[in-house]
Design a protein around this motif. Structure first.
Motif, PDB file in Angstrom:
ATOM      1  N   LEU A 374      -7.740  78.901  16.646  1.00 26.27           N
ATOM      2  CA  LEU A 374      -8.899  78.026  16.507  1.00 26.27           C
ATOM      3  C   LEU A 374      -8.613  76.613  17.011  1.00 26.27           C
ATOM      4  O   LEU A 374      -9.442  75.997  17.685  1.00 26.27           O
ATOM      5  N   SER A 378     -10.763  75.891  23.310  1.00 31.30           N
ATOM      6  CA  SER A 378     -11.911  75.035  23.618  1.00 31.30           C
ATOM      7  C   SER A 378     -13.151  75.888  23.880  1.00 31.30           C
ATOM      8  O   SER A 378     -14.215  75.367  24.203  1.00 31.30           O
ATOM      9  N   GLU A 381     -16.621  79.727  19.770  1.00 35.25           N
ATOM     10  CA  GLU A 381     -17.757  79.156  19.050  1.00 35.25           C
ATOM     11  C   GLU A 381     -17.794  79.651  17.607  1.00 35.25           C
ATOM     12  O   GLU A 381     -18.132  78.899  16.694  1.00 35.25           O
ATOM     13  N   SER A 417     -10.616  70.174  14.402  1.00 33.82           N
ATOM     14  CA  SER A 417     -10.000  70.558  15.673  1.00 33.82           C
ATOM     15  C   SER A 417      -9.165  69.419  16.205  1.00 33.82           C
ATOM     16  O   SER A 417      -9.310  68.271  15.796  1.00 33.82           O
ATOM     17  N   GLN A 422     -14.833  67.460  17.615  1.00 33.81           N
ATOM     18  CA  GLN A 422     -15.304  68.766  17.160  1.00 33.81           C
ATOM     19  C   GLN A 422     -14.553  69.217  15.907  1.00 33.81           C
ATOM     20  O   GLN A 422     -13.460  68.740  15.606  1.00 33.81           O
ATOM     21  N   TYR A 424     -14.555  72.867  12.866  1.00 37.02           N
ATOM     22  CA  TYR A 424     -15.104  74.178  12.496  1.00 37.02           C
ATOM     23  C   TYR A 424     -15.685  74.082  11.082  1.00 37.02           C
ATOM     24  O   TYR A 424     -14.976  73.733  10.133  1.00 37.02           O
ATOM     25  N   ARG A 437     -17.937  76.490  15.304  1.00 33.21           N
ATOM     26  CA  ARG A 437     -17.624  75.217  15.971  1.00 33.21           C
ATOM     27  C   ARG A 437     -18.828  74.265  15.914  1.00 33.21           C
ATOM     28  O   ARG A 437     -19.952  74.639  16.170  1.00 33.21           O
ATOM     29  N   THR A 439     -20.016  69.856  16.513  1.00 28.90           N
ATOM     30  CA  THR A 439     -19.669  68.616  17.208  1.00 28.90           C
ATOM     31  C   THR A 439     -20.169  67.434  16.393  1.00 28.90           C
ATOM     32  O   THR A 439     -21.292  67.441  15.879  1.00 28.90           O
TER      33      THR A 439
END
Length: 441
Positions: A374, A378, A381, A417, A422, A424, A437, A439
């Protein structure tokens, strides 16, 4: 009245064949034909040419090797050809002004029935129609439709309808084989004594062996195929299906319960003219892991989803898969069974969505590998761990493998991350945990 036999090549050839089967010489047939049809528009040399072809068993194709019985069937099994012969006999009798109509019908029928097996009522109906001036040699039939209409009809048929159409004629086989076939779901289940092939929601066609005999079952019943081999019949069916030039499959599911037939299925794939157009692949096997022997025969630019059981996954297999474009281009991975050894995390970093349906709760070592995937990816998702097959999520184990993950003010747990923009978001359920994922805005 004879103009119909001057402008229709199929009718002309049918009459020539009828005269040949009447055991007349080319010369006497030539004289009779031109006496009836007139104008001498077919030469004596043409008659000799065609009679020589008929004698060697040839009709339309150079490779034809037809017996006298076959040639007779050519006339009796085709309404257009049969009516051309009846029409020719009608023209012969039309010149006989001293006979009654009943005598004309009887004499013409007696001549024709020596060559062609035809019911008197069918013959007399056509004869009287022609005598009355209705010179149409054939009714409007499916084969008379414009090609584009026929193609649309074929494209809307299911597999069994297309199979029936393929057997009508060489021309229809060509149309069927060239038409698009779009299947939402194709399932192939292969066992030691049976093979099932199913399309969408239609009941599958199944070939199987029982007490030394072979049977085929499908939606409308069962057929005893006696001493034939079920697998050989299934192979022929699969080759026709999978070798179709314009065959697209949204979801292909293959189940193996027989080691020997798995190898034979591989030979079918090797014999195909082109790779298969498959978007989603589901593979299941209790004996061997077929993935590396299946996906090379799928179009890499089309394959999106790979779904397999993981009983035989190992690092060496993952390394071999990474050398295949189909694996590298796929976007979704589903694994059933046990959490496999991914080997290098690079082997799965290109996937966008990964789902693990595991039999038991993952351990700390496995969770550490998931965390590494994870944080390094990149592309991913969503990553879901589902233990609903047997068990439930133990959050103490999750934290033990991933490290303390404290819920935020909103109560949502997050795994940050390495890309600080970003993270999770962790969706918790009783039997699954999902990393999605997100942002920062």
């Amino acid at each position: 009245m004879s103009i119909s036999l001057k402008t229709d090549d199929k009718s002309i050839l049918s009459v020539l064949l009828y005269q040949f089967l009447s055991e007349k010489s080319a010369y006497s047939s030539f004289k009779e034909f031109n006496k009836v049809v007139k104008d001498n528009f077919i030469s004596r040399d043409d008659f000799k040419f065609w009679f020589d072809r008929f004698s060697s068993g040839k009709l339309d194709e150079e490779e034809d090797d037809l017996s006298i019985s076959d040639l007779k069937s050519v006339l009796s099994d085709d309404k257009h050809r049969l009516r051309a012969c009846i029409f020719f006999e009608t023209l012969k009798e039309k010149r006989s002004i001293e006979k009654s109509n009943d005598e004309k019908v009887t004499d013409a029928y007696n001549r024709l029935s020596k060559v062609i097996d035809i019911d008197f009522s069918e013959f007399s109906s056509c004869f009287n129609r022609f005598i009355g001036g209705n010179l149409k040699l054939k009714d409007c039939e499916f084969s008379d439709l414009p090609l584009e209409i026929v193609e649309q009809v074929v494209e809307n048929l299911d597999y069994f309808g297309r199979s029936a159409f393929r057997k009508v004629s060489k021309n229809m086989r060509s149309i069927v084989d060239d038409a698009k076939v779009n299947v939402d779901f194709l399932r192939i289940k292969i066992a030691e004594t049976s093979t099932a092939i199913g399309f969408d929601s239609i009941r599958p066609i199944r070939y199987y062996q029982l007490f030394g005999r072979c049977y085929m079952s499908r939606e409308f019943g069962e057929k005893d195929l006696k001493d034939q081999n079920h697998w050989e019949l299934a192979v022929n069916e699969l080759k026709i299906i999978l070798n179709h030039k314009k065959f697209t499959i949204d979801t292909l599911k293959i189940q193996f319960a027989c080691f020997s037939h798995f190898n034979r299925f591989g030979r079918i794939l090797k014999s195909l003219d082109d790779k298969l157009h498959v978007r989603h692949l589901f593979l299941s096997s209790d004996l061997v892991h077929p993935l590396e022997n299946i996906i090379p025969f799928l179009k890499p630019e089309i394959l999106e989803t790979i779904s397999v059981n993981s009983y035989f996954f190992c690092a060496d297999l993952m390394k071999r898969l990474m050398g295949m474009d189909q694996w590298k281009n796929a976007r979704n991975l589903e694994i059933y069974g046990i959490l496999c050894n991914f080997g290098s995390t690079e082997n799965v970093l290109h996937f966008e969505n990964i789902t693990l349906h595991v039999l038991t709760m993952v351990n700390n070592e496995e969770l550490a590998q998931i965390k590494k995937i994870l944080l390094e990816s990149s592309q991913i998702e969503t990553f879901c761990i589902d233990v609903s097959i047997r068990g439930k999520i133990d959050w103490n184990v999750i934290e033990g493998g991933l490290g303390p993950i404290i819920p935020g003010i909103d109560g949502i747990r997050r795994l940050v991350s390495r890309n600080k923009q970003q993270f999770y978001e962790i969706e918790e359920e009783e039997k699954s945990v999902k990393f999605v994922r997100k942002t920062y805005y």
